[in-house]
Design an enzyme around this catalytic site. Structure first.
Site, PDB file in Angstrom:
ATOM      1  N   ASP A 118       0.834  -1.199   0.000  1.00 42.72           N
ATOM      2  CA  ASP A 118       0.000   0.000   0.000  1.00 42.72           C
ATOM      3  C   ASP A 118       0.872   1.253   0.000  1.00 42.72           C
ATOM      4  OD1 ASP A 118      -2.014   1.833   0.171  1.00 42.72           O
ATOM      5  OD2 ASP A 118      -2.395   1.524   2.309  1.00 42.72           O
ATOM      6  N   LYS A 164       1.659   7.957   0.590  1.00 43.96           N
ATOM      7  CA  LYS A 164       2.090   7.966   1.986  1.00 43.96           C
ATOM      8  C   LYS A 164       3.474   8.601   2.101  1.00 43.96           C
ATOM      9  CE  LYS A 164      -0.205   3.597   3.303  1.00 43.96           C
ATOM     10  NZ  LYS A 164      -1.016   4.100   4.427  1.00 43.96           N
ATOM     11  N   ASP A 195       0.029  -4.853   4.913  1.00 49.54           N
ATOM     12  CA  ASP A 195      -1.368  -4.470   4.719  1.00 49.54           C
ATOM     13  C   ASP A 195      -2.216  -5.632   4.203  1.00 49.54           C
ATOM     14  OD1 ASP A 195      -3.177  -2.467   5.185  1.00 49.54           O
ATOM     15  OD2 ASP A 195      -3.010  -1.567   3.198  1.00 49.54           O
ATOM     16  N   ASP A 214      -5.793   6.537  -0.270  1.00 50.63           N
ATOM     17  CA  ASP A 214      -5.161   5.730   0.777  1.00 50.63           C
ATOM     18  C   ASP A 214      -6.190   5.078   1.693  1.00 50.63           C
ATOM     19  OD1 ASP A 214      -3.034   4.586   2.100  1.00 50.63           O
ATOM     20  OD2 ASP A 214      -2.717   6.288   3.437  1.00 50.63           O
ATOM     21  N   GLU A 227      -8.134   2.710   0.781  1.00 46.76           N
ATOM     22  CA  GLU A 227      -8.427   1.754  -0.294  1.00 46.76           C
ATOM     23  C   GLU A 227      -8.968   0.424   0.203  1.00 46.76           C
ATOM     24  OE1 GLU A 227      -5.266  -0.090   1.531  1.00 46.76           O
ATOM     25  OE2 GLU A 227      -5.395   2.035   1.042  1.00 46.76           O
ATOM     26  N   ARG A 274     -11.228  -0.365   2.356  1.00 48.23           N
ATOM     27  CA  ARG A 274     -12.702  -0.429   2.407  1.00 48.23           C
ATOM     28  C   ARG A 274     -13.315  -0.520   1.014  1.00 48.23           C
ATOM     29  NH1 ARG A 274     -12.490   5.110   5.601  1.00 48.23           N
ATOM     30  NH2 ARG A 274     -10.498   4.112   6.090  1.00 48.23           N
TER      31      ARG A 274
END
Length: 503
Positions: free
Chosen positions: A276, A283, A294, A353, A355, A357
């Site tokens: 991620d 990030k 992740d 970010d 993502e 969900r």
């Protein structure tokens, strides 16, 4: 490593390390045997204070006369009764003591441990899990000298025997040992998967690992949906995450059929973002290497499925993994984009970010439409806000069903893989309302874990559903770094409790 359970005399054990649990109040028969054989050594040590009467404190004696064991590891039990926090300390002390002993083989004497508030079988399962975890080592990418490798291997625990002095409840205790060992096996797989680097652990690689778990098991079947199939189905939320990567997103299902044919399955849905970056909402660089973790929700699902197969529970369970890589690219989703989910609800992507969900919401709808589940539990390293709220010790739980939430809390307490229920209050839903779509994928900083759960709840309205946010517990950043294998113990305990309730 698979621990075994035998009966016999503690003072006759030829072992590299004999482990005794020592209480200041009373001596179990096996402890009294060792005390006598060693010329009242244990009395002397406890009287002098060499072993403080604090639960989990250890004392390693590298050489002891009077018994055939090469070393003696003493673990203090503290004050009776053995409450849950004390059991945690005993398990941690045992694991740490065995590591420090630098042995390949050990014998753990379990006489006299259980008290009025503690079932012997339950305690054995927890201790078995601890000793297997104590032997864990991830060195797949270490290129050390041969001599160093040999030294490393001699310090690793490879065999543990649990010992009781009599034949009482031997078979029940062996079953408990098998349960604890199965959980540890699942945790080991989850830890291995989590610790793999992102250039190895891709969505396609995760699909291969699911096939490996299912191979040679007639009760298991694996199916995989690719990006094009998901696009054709209308899973735009999922594909909005995976499309920016050269690695194709996958929806992986591993079905275990242990119950009746017409029995609705339990679905365990794991977030599998194999790396991620944050996407266009990039990030910060510091610490980004940890974003290989992740996918620990997905890893816990595969670990649980492995333990489930080993235990042969009479349930129907589907492990579902939403696997994707979140990368920035010319075709990646942008903040402000609007996509249509499989449920038909439109989503404004405020933050790329957020993502996890997005892949989970489409997977929830797919599960509802195709699996007709009795229960769905999603497991995800979903929010940094969860770490702020609960730290690195307790996972967050949200649910739209009180009975399911209570069952998960009970399983968490029994497995010592603790969780805490957070509210799903309608007042939080306003934070994720969008002026341009049905919902937006971020509710801002306030109550970030709860609003993420609220987002998922909009796609679980017709499901008996729970959400576990494991962002704080899935891996360790300080000290002993790496994946933890949580919440495999919680999930397996929930499934064992569900199987027991059927009979």
């Amino acid at each position: 490593m698979k621990p075994t359970l035998e009966s016999g005399a503690a003072d006759q054990q030829k072992t590299q390390c004999l482990v005794l649990f020592v209480s200041k109040e009373k001596q179990a028969p096996a402890v009294a045997q060792i005390n006598t054989a060693t010329g009242k050594l244990l009395d002397t040590l406890t009287t002098r204070g060499d072993l403080p009467p604090v639960a989990g404190k250890t004392l390693l004696l590298p050489a002891v006369t009077g018994i055939p064991a090469e070393r003696l590891l003493l673990v203090a039990t503290g004050e009776q009764p053995l409450t849950a926090p004390i059991i945690d300390k005993l398990c941690a002390g045992l694991a740490a003591g065995l590591k420090s002993a630098s042995v390949q083989e050990a014998t753990v004497v379990i006489d006299g441990l259980a008290g009025a508030e503690t079932e012997e079988t339950h305690l054995i399962a927890l201790l078995a899990r601890s000793v297997v975890n104590a032997s864990y080592c991830f060195r797949e990418y270490k290129s050390t000298q041969e001599e160093e490798q040999e030294n490393e291997q001699t310090s690793r625990l490879e065999q543990v025997t649990f010992l009781q002095s009599d034949q009482n409840n031997l078979e029940q205790n062996r079953q408990a040992l098998a349960e604890g060992s199965a959980v540890a096996t699942g945790m080991t797989l989850a830890r291995n998967l989590g610790n793999e680097p992102g250039n190895v652990c891709t969505p396609s690689w995760l699909a291969q690992q699911a096939q490996t778990v299912a191979q040679d098991n007639a009760r298991m079947e694996v199916k995989v949906l690719g990006e094009q199939e998901m696009q054709e189905l209308g899973m735009e939320a999922f594909v909005s995450v995976s499309k920016g990567s050269s690695q194709e997103g996958k929806l992986i299902s591993i079905r275990y059929s242990g119950g009746q044919t017409d029995e609705a399955p339990v679905v365990l849905l794991g977030k599998g973002i194999t790396f991620d970056t944050g996407g266009i909402s990039l990030k910060p660089g510091a610490g980004m290497e940890e974003m290989k973790y992740d996918m620990c929700g997905a890893a816990s699902v595969l670990g649980t499925m492995k333990a489930l197969a080993e235990l042969q529970l009479p349930l129907n369970v589907v492990g579902l993994i939403a696997a994707a890589e979140n990368m920035p690219a010319g075709n990646a989703s942008k903040p402000g984009d609007i996509v249509t989910s499989l449920s038909g609800q439109t989503i404004e992507i405020i933050n790329t970010d957020a993502e996890g969900r997005l892949v989970l919401c489409d997977a929830l709808t797919w599960a509802e439409q195709n699996l007709k589940p009795a229960v769905v539990i999603d497991i995800a390293t979903l929010t940094g806000a969860c770490v702020i709220a609960l730290g690195h010790h307790i996972s967050a739980l949200m649910s739209n069903d009180d009975n399911l939430a209570e069952q998960l809390v009970a399983a968490a307490e029994r497995s010592r893989d603790t969780t805490w229920r957070l509210p799903l209050d309608d007042r939080f839903q306003k934070q994720i309302d969008s002026p341009f779509a049905d919902v937006c994928n971020s509710g801002g900083r306030p109550a970030g874990s709860i609003t993420a759960g609220c987002f998922l709840s909009r796609f679980a309205r017709n499901l008996c559903w729970a959400h576990l946010d494991i962002a704080g517990v899935a891996w360790k950043s300080d000290g002993e770094k790496g994946a933890t294998g949580r919440p495999v113990p919680l999930l397996v305990q929930y499934l064992m409790d569900r199987a027991l309730a059927k009979h």
